[in-house]
Design an enzyme around this catalytic site. Structure first.
Site, PDB file in Angstrom:
ATOM      1  CG  ASN A 205      -0.118   0.080   2.629  1.00 46.13           C
ATOM      2  OD1 ASN A 205       0.529  -1.103   2.616  1.00 46.13           O
ATOM      3  ND2 ASN A 205      -0.651   0.778   3.562  1.00 46.13           N
ATOM      4  CB  SER A 253     -10.896  -3.197   0.535  1.00 47.44           C
ATOM      5  OG  SER A 253     -11.264  -1.891   0.921  1.00 47.44           O
ATOM      6  CB  CYS A 379      -3.906   2.904   8.633  1.00 47.44           C
ATOM      7  SG  CYS A 379      -5.034   1.970   7.531  1.00 47.44           S
TER       8      CYS A 379
END
Length: 455
Positions: A205, A253, A379
């Site tokens: 990511n 997701s 995050c």
């Protein structure tokens, strides 16, 4: 279309501002529903103490992606008129919702070349990762006490592994090479007779590197170890074949592929069957793996996003690759000291992670408020610490602090890329003008050879 109908209906219900009131932004359902969390006037937008000329251009696709309007059109009937509970077995409303859920399950399965029976709907990849890592080890805890993962995994996988360690399980955190890829021989050497799971993210990511999934799958098959992968950043962007890759569990997701937030899926192989201990108790929905009412509109949107990705993946890839080259070449043609983090050859084109030498990272981000980019995972972006992913690659702390992740997607335009290039170059040059280190480098001084005195 339903989206046009809804927008028109909402516009009619929003009261027009009285004369002399503060000017509202162009129509927004959020602004109509609650008090605006920001101020906007003729000179721009102000939020959290930052003032910019208008809404920033969006280049943070790894954090989330805008919903494709075609996905919204597929979802709206299930918000407005087809609102039945898919688990209601006694009437038409439940039947049509159940039918829609199963159609979406098939759409997700088709994209990864799986059976619809192997798809479990969840709230997102974080939940799927928790079910996979903790669920597998808890189920096989009498015989399997060891997990292998990498130092560059998403935080929810790393935290799940730390949770297992607190319960007495062993975890091996494999280092990665300087390009972000796993050393296959180190993986092979780390496998033990009691290894219960290998978990490796398909597309990272933060840096976008694509791990050698088929090779990892072959090693896991050779030692009969279940193979889990977090494919949230890979779904719909790179081809996935669960059979070829020998994947046992895979986390997916919705909001990373232009679908809705709050929905994801877990692929669980049926042959050979993989078992997990459910992490949530309740009504036994989703084959008892994930209890709770399946949110029909979200699932329908996720399925529609997967179908669109199946049709448009090749076109999106070519277009995004061209935009990435435009961005990189545009920046490198105007400034030096630009480093690509992660493998250049094995990476998803929509993720471009760059470090800028002799620039203070937080100042660079603050100066790029007209471009929505990030310095790493959404995050963990609240932390001022340098990215743990970049540190795992061996990137020096000063360069890790200056990293910017540009996320390019389906709706990015050439004009946005050119604007991002101009703003980035302008801000880097401005900060370097204030940097004594950059002045020394231009004068030919080797900064690393200097022994700095402490006072």
């Amino acid at each position: 279309m339903f989206s046009k109908f809804l927008t028109t209906a909402l516009r009619r219900t929003v009261p027009k501002p009285c004369h002399g009131s503060r000017r509202l932004r162009p129509f927004s359902t959020a602004a109509a529903a609650v008090g605006e969390p920001y101020e906007e006037d003729t000179t721009g937008i102000s939020m959290k103490g930052v003032k910019i000329s208008g809404r920033p251009l969006y280049l943070d696709m790894q954090a989330t992606s805008p919903m494709d309007p075609r996905v919204l059109d597929a979802m709206l009937p299930y918000h407005i008129s087809r609102y039945g509970n898919p688990h209601s077995r006694t009437h038409y409303y439940g039947w049509e919702s159940d039918q829609a859920v199963e159609a979406a399950r098939a759409q997700v399965a088709t994209l990864v070349k799986a059976s619809p029976k192997e798809i479990i709907f969840t709230s997102g990849a974080t939940e799927s990762n928790n079910i996979s890592v903790k669920g597998v080890l808890h189920f096989y805890k009498d015989k399997k006490r060891h997990v292998i993962t990498t130092q560059t995994e998403h935080k929810c996988v790393l935290d799940s592994c730390r949770h297992l360690q607190q319960e007495g399980f062993d975890v091996t955190y494999l280092p990665v090479e300087s390009d972000g890829l796993v050393d296959l021989e180190k993986l092979r050497a780390a496998i033990r007779p009691d290894t219960g799971l290998v978990s490796v993210m398909m597309v990272n990511n933060e840096i976008g590197v694509i791990q050698p999934m088929e090779e990892i799958g072959k090693i896991c098959k050779e030692f009969n170890v279940p193979f889990h992968t977090d494919a949230a950043q890979a779904l719909g962007k790179v081809p996935i074949d669960v059979e070829k890759m020998n994947i046992s569990l895979m986390s997916l997701s919705g909001h990373k592929i232009y679908g809705p937030k709050g929905v994801g899926a877990l692929y669980m192989r049926r042959r050979p069957r993989i078992r997990v201990e459910p992490q949530m108790n309740g009504g036994g929905q989703e084959r008892g793996i994930r209890s709770g009412t399946v949110p029909t509109p979200l699932v329908v949107g996720f399925g529609a996003a997967c179908e669109l990705a199946m049709k448009e993946m090749e076109y999106d890839e070519q277009r995004i690759k061209a935009l990435q080259e435009r961005l990189l070449n545009g920046i490198r043609s105007k400034i030096d000291g630009v480093v690509i983090n992660g493998s250049v050859e094995r990476r998803y084109a929509g993720n471009l992670n760059l470090s800028f030498a002799y620039v203070e990272g937080e100042s660079l981000l603050m100066g790029l408020k007209e471009v929505a980019v990030s310095s790493g995972s959404a995050c963990t972006s609240a932390s001022l610490e340098p990215s743990y992913v970049l540190r795992a690659l061996g990137v020096e702390e000063d360069m890790a602090h200056t990293s910017i992740r540009y996320g390019i997607g389906r709706f990015s335009t050439e004009q946005e890329i050119d604007r991002a290039v101009d703003l980035t170059v302008k801000q880097v040059e401005k900060l370097r003008e204030m940097s004594p280190l950059y002045e020394m480098v231009k004068e030919g001084i080797d900064i690393k050879s200097i022994q700095w005195a402490q006072h």
